[in-house]
Every structure is written in C-alpha cells, then in structure tokens.
Design a protein around this motif. Structure first.
Motif, PDB file in Angstrom:
ATOM      1  N   SER A 186       7.939   9.213   8.463  1.00  0.00           N
ATOM      2  CA  SER A 186       7.158   8.636   7.544  1.00  0.00           C
ATOM      3  C   SER A 186       7.926   7.622   6.593  1.00  0.00           C
ATOM      4  O   SER A 186       7.515   6.469   5.768  1.00  0.00           O
ATOM      5  N   ALA A 237       8.056  -4.019   5.710  1.00  0.00           N
ATOM      6  CA  ALA A 237       8.492  -3.102   4.480  1.00  0.00           C
ATOM      7  C   ALA A 237       8.214  -1.632   4.922  1.00  0.00           C
ATOM      8  O   ALA A 237       7.355  -1.103   5.395  1.00  0.00           O
ATOM      9  N   ARG A 238       9.138  -0.686   4.560  1.00  0.00           N
ATOM     10  CA  ARG A 238       9.020   0.919   4.768  1.00  0.00           C
ATOM     11  C   ARG A 238       9.454   1.583   3.404  1.00  0.00           C
ATOM     12  O   ARG A 238      10.063   1.287   2.770  1.00  0.00           O
ATOM     13  N   GLN A 239       8.952   2.857   3.309  1.00  0.00           N
ATOM     14  CA  GLN A 239       9.157   3.717   2.399  1.00  0.00           C
ATOM     15  C   GLN A 239      10.696   4.113   2.066  1.00  0.00           C
ATOM     16  O   GLN A 239      11.005   4.000   1.173  1.00  0.00           O
ATOM     17  N   LEU A 240      11.361   3.858   3.318  1.00  0.00           N
ATOM     18  CA  LEU A 240      12.751   4.092   3.276  1.00  0.00           C
ATOM     19  C   LEU A 240      13.484   3.391   2.084  1.00  0.00           C
ATOM     20  O   LEU A 240      14.636   3.661   1.456  1.00  0.00           O
ATOM     21  N   THR A 241      12.932   2.004   1.913  1.00  0.00           N
ATOM     22  CA  THR A 241      13.506   1.222   0.856  1.00  0.00           C
ATOM     23  C   THR A 241      13.327   1.871  -0.298  1.00  0.00           C
ATOM     24  O   THR A 241      14.455   1.877  -1.359  1.00  0.00           O
ATOM     25  N   ALA A 242      12.179   2.400  -0.812  1.00  0.00           N
ATOM     26  CA  ALA A 242      12.138   3.017  -2.042  1.00  0.00           C
ATOM     27  C   ALA A 242      12.925   4.027  -1.997  1.00  0.00           C
ATOM     28  O   ALA A 242      13.443   4.554  -3.243  1.00  0.00           O
ATOM     29  N   THR A 243      13.120   4.897  -0.974  1.00  0.00           N
ATOM     30  CA  THR A 243      13.861   6.211  -1.007  1.00  0.00           C
ATOM     31  C   THR A 243      15.265   5.854  -1.429  1.00  0.00           C
ATOM     32  O   THR A 243      16.012   6.375  -2.033  1.00  0.00           O
ATOM     33  N   LEU A 244      15.835   4.978  -0.666  1.00  0.00           N
ATOM     34  CA  LEU A 244      17.231   4.403  -0.836  1.00  0.00           C
ATOM     35  C   LEU A 244      17.532   3.762  -2.207  1.00  0.00           C
ATOM     36  O   LEU A 244      18.552   3.927  -2.824  1.00  0.00           O
ATOM     37  N   ILE A 245      16.588   3.261  -2.657  1.00  0.00           N
ATOM     38  CA  ILE A 245      16.725   2.574  -4.232  1.00  0.00           C
ATOM     39  C   ILE A 245      16.638   3.543  -5.126  1.00  0.00           C
ATOM     40  O   ILE A 245      17.458   3.938  -6.060  1.00  0.00           O
ATOM     41  N   THR A 275       7.933   4.197   9.142  1.00  0.00           N
ATOM     42  CA  THR A 275       6.557   3.446   9.193  1.00  0.00           C
ATOM     43  C   THR A 275       6.170   2.276   8.346  1.00  0.00           C
ATOM     44  O   THR A 275       6.592   2.264   7.142  1.00  0.00           O
ATOM     45  N   ALA A 330      19.679  -0.412   6.173  1.00  0.00           N
ATOM     46  CA  ALA A 330      18.262   0.310   6.170  1.00  0.00           C
ATOM     47  C   ALA A 330      17.207  -0.551   6.440  1.00  0.00           C
ATOM     48  O   ALA A 330      17.200  -1.688   6.242  1.00  0.00           O
TER      49      ALA A 330
END
Lengths: 249, 244
Positions: B71, B83-91, B74, B244
């Motif tokens: 998740s 753009a992926r959720q990982l960006t928000a997660t790592l921020i 994707t 990332a």
C-alpha cells in the motif's frame, strides 16, 4: 522531542550546502547551495527537469545526497523526531492511498506525530475540504488532491513549509487562495520555500528567489535583485539560464 | 514509538484489502473444519484435524503482510503517477529503522490477535464436532500455530520490502500455500527442501507429516525464524539505503 532546541538563529531556517546528487550515472545536482529564512517566501524557480523536486526530496530526507548537507533548523530532516510539528511538506499528489478517506489519511499522519485526531478536521476546514472528509482519496480531483496534501502539511502547525509546485492543477481561485495563504504564513514569521516553473506566479508571491537550471543554482537573492535591470522576472530568467528562445523544449 | 505503532495500525486497518485479509483469514479455517466434518473419507480425523485446516487461513496473514507494505508503493492516482503513500509516511516518520520497527510491530500485533482468535475458534469447533476423537492440542502447539501465522505474515512483508511490489509475491504465496505447493513438490526432488520456510514452519504444530526430514517443533521454529530474519534484514538494509 529528542535533542535540545536548535540555536536561536537557526529556528525556521532552511540551508542547503553544496548538495550534489547523481542519478542513473547522470549528475542531476551540482553543489546546490541556498537558504530560506523565516518571515519570507522563497521561490525556487527553474524549468521542468532542472532539479527542483530532486533538491526538495533531499531536503525532506526522501532521497540521499551524494555529498553536501540539507538542513532544517540546523538539523537533517531525518533526525527530526516529530517532523510534522516543524516542517509541512507538499509534494506531488496528496500522499493518501486511493482507498483511504481524507480524514483517515490525516488521522494516521496526526497519530504518527503525537498530534490529536481532531487536527484532521481542523486542517480539512482550513483547506475547504470539510464536506469531502469521508470521500476516498482516489476519487478526489487534482485540485482536491493538492488541497488534501496541503492539509497534511498543516497538521503540526509547522514553522516551515516546503511546497513543490503548489499551484499545479489549481484553478484560478485556488491559485489566488494559495498565494494569499503563503503570504499570510510568511507574515506570521514562518518560512515558506516553494518551487515553481511559473515565473509570473512567483513574481507575485516570492520575497526571495533562487533560480536553478540544469542542476546548478544560477542566481539567488531578493526578488528585486534577481530581476535587476530586466523588465520582468521572466526576462531575467531567460537571460540567466541557457533555456533561450531558440531551444524552447 | 507507541504513537508510531498506533499510526501504523490505524493505517493498516484503514485499508479495505487489510479487512479482506482479516475476515478471510479468520473464517477460512473454521469453515473448512465444518465442511470436512460431513465427509470423513475426504478428511480422516486424526490429531491434526483442526490444526491442518489452520494452514488454509494463512491467506489472511499473507494478505496483511503484503498489503502493509505494498500500500505504500502503489500509485496514489493518475494525476501523479509517481506519487505514493510512502512519501507521506517518510515525511511523517523519516527515521527509517524506527519506522520499520513501528510498522513491523503493528503487523505482528494484528496478525497475532487474528491467529489467536482463529486458532481458538478452529480448535473449539473441532472439539464440538469430533469430541474425544481429536485430542485437545497442548498449549504449546497452539502457540506454535499462532507463531506460524505471524512468521508467515512477516515473510510476505519482508519479500515486499525487497520487491516494493505486492502483486507477484502475493500471487506466488497464495498459490504456493493453496493450489500447487512448489515447496512441497521440491521436497520430492531434494531433501533440502524440507528446510524451506513454509515446509519447516508447519512442523512447529503439524504432527503427521510425510516430509523427508522430520524436524522437532523447536527446530522447525528456528528454521522458519531464521528465514524470516534473513529476509527482514535484507529488506531493512535496502529500505535504509534506497531513495524513496
């Protein structure tokens, strides 16, 4: 938060010192150095592919620099323990998984930084998405996605904002709203670093300008200094960069 | 750290696919026990009745393990394909090892709870249906079944940490655990296949196996844990180093 407060002079200051990066054997950033200071909107200007997003991703700890330092309040982003309280970031897209509602997205982000869940509804209200809080992010329009991304950036009421192409996909009303929004943040003493390839837009918004072209900072300073004797920021930009009229793409 | 684990739990439980994994995984084993009860020719009753069926429910932890990470990778929409959720997660959580620890802890908690509930339900149902013909499994065996579920979820999770894509690993894991067990077929070719994680791990709580190498439950647990640790270590190293 771990560690003490940074030295007074570094609060809210973004500094990049000789940041270099190679991707797929091509040098995409060459010793990029600049600063963004509290109370000012710093425009990071350059054509597509000049290295704006790459620079911001390094600043936010997403990608690694090959050499050099990118610091927020004197510290690398990766060393901040509750970064949303210090820095709000907006990158491409909303950052929300398509299947998640806007509210659910903001709530996990709030929880991860020890912020109250109620902040989710507060920031949705600030960006005008209260009515769409229960909608899944995958069904948002481009403009709504940008606003959701901005809502996430505002969760921790940060003193520093880093916005990558914030007006992309916004309608004229949205662009105006964004302009007023960043001006308001700066007037409250916050630091705003925003990238754009829209020179007219930056000329309206920025106090300071950093111009990047092909991975190098070609000039920086107060808007008036950068424009200098040129009729507009756009003219100054074309005079400073190699992206001349004969080579439009 | 607590806030990070809470955020990761909230995040995982906010995904419809995770709920599919939770519900499917929890219902499959009891349902199969119920269906098999009608036909003893298909499924002879022995000391593994009930425990064997827990293997079918493994789809649940596999889905949970995969989706916890896939998740993140994707694309969040057509507007911004990269753009992926990982960006928000790592921020939100830029210290990668800390983030990974929180995410892993959330997955372990969720799967352990699911496995405990499912194991209890399956064993209880087996007792109700078959009574004295199936001995009540010892507590250690039940704990081993729960551990097997948790390790299976972690293995799926570690694979996606390396591949950064959930579709291929999930398809392989589900096929391997249900329709055609590549691992089991390999045991017919070489005895070494007995040390594959799923084959070895099952011997933590399955008694009547026809595997070429018999492992004690403790040895089986160690073998599977070693696999999971190795995959997690490799995945963590890559996660720490990659952009990332």
């Amino acid at each position: 938060m771990s560690g003490g407060r940074p030295a007074r002079s570094l609060v809210g200051v973004i500094t990049l010192e000789r940041v270099a990066k190679t991707k797929n054997r091509t040098r995409i950033l060459h010793d990029v150095s600049f600063a963004a200071r509290p109370g000012r909107v710093t425009g990071f200007l350059g054509p597509n592919g000049a290295g704006k997003t790459s620079t911001l991703r390094i600043l936010l700890g997403l990608d690694r620099a090959e050499s050099g330092a990118a610091l927020v309040c004197g510290r690398p982003y990766r060393e901040l323990s509750h970064p949303l309280r210090t820095v709000g970031a907006l990158l491409d897209g909303s950052g929300a998984h398509r299947a998640r509602t806007a509210r659910a997205h903001l709530r996990w982000m709030a929880a991860s930084n020890g912020l109250p869940a109620a902040r989710a509804d507060e920031v949705l209200e600030m960006v005008g998405l209260s009515g769409e809080a229960r909608k899944r992010a995958g069904r948002y329009s481009l403009g709504m996605s940008r606003r959701l991304g901005l809502a996430a950036a505002l969760l921790g009421d940060p003193e520093v904002l880093v916005l990558d192409e914030p007006v992309n996909g916004l309608d004229p009303g949205g662009i105006r709203w964004m302009r007023d929004f960043v001006r308001d943040r700066a007037s409250r003493g916050h630091t705003v670093l925003l990238s754009s390839h829209l020179m007219g837009e930056l000329a309206e918004t920025a106090d300071d300008v950093v111009v990047i072209d092909r991975g190098r900072v070609v000039t920086q300073g107060a808007l008036a200094e950068v424009v200098g004797d040129h009729p507009s920021l756009e003219d100054a930009f074309f005079a400073l960069t190699a992206s001349g009229a004969g080579d439009p793409w | 750290m607590v806030s990070l684990v809470r955020a990761e739990l909230r995040k995982l439980l906010g995904l419809p696919t995770a709920w599919a994994g939770l519900i499917l995984g929890s219902l499959l084993a009891p349902v199969v026990v119920l269906l098999n009860a009608g036909s003893e020719r298909r499924a002879p009753v022995d000391a593994d009745t009930g425990m064997m069926e827990l293997g079918v429910g493994l789809i649940g932890p596999m889905i949970l393990g995969v989706v916890a990470l896939s998740s993140e990778y994707t694309s969040t929409g057509e507007d911004a394909p990269g753009a992926r959720q990982l960006t928000a997660t790592l921020i939100a959580a830029p210290r990668r090892m800390r983030l990974l620890a929180g995410k892993t802890a959330a997955l372990v908690l969720l799967v352990a709870a699911q496995a405990a509930v499912t194991t209890a339900a399956t064993v209880t149902l087996t007792q109700v249906l078959h009574g004295d013909r199936v001995p009540v499994p010892a507590a250690g065996r039940l704990a081993a079944a729960v551990l097997y579920w948790v390790l299976t979820a972690l293995l799926a999770y570690a694979i996606v940490l390396i591949t950064r894509n959930g579709i291929v690993p999930l398809a392989f894991l589900i096929v391997n655990s249900t329709f055609v067990s590549v691992s089991y077929l390999l045991t017919k070719v070489t005895d070494a296949a007995a040390y594959l994680p799923d084959i070895a791990g099952a011997q933590m709580f399955i008694r009547t196996s026809d595997f070429p190498v018999e492992l004690s439950p403790a040895a089986a647990g160690l073998v599977m844990s070693a696999w999971v640790a190795a995959f997690l270590a490799a995945g963590a190293l890559l996660f720490q180093r990659r952009d990332a």
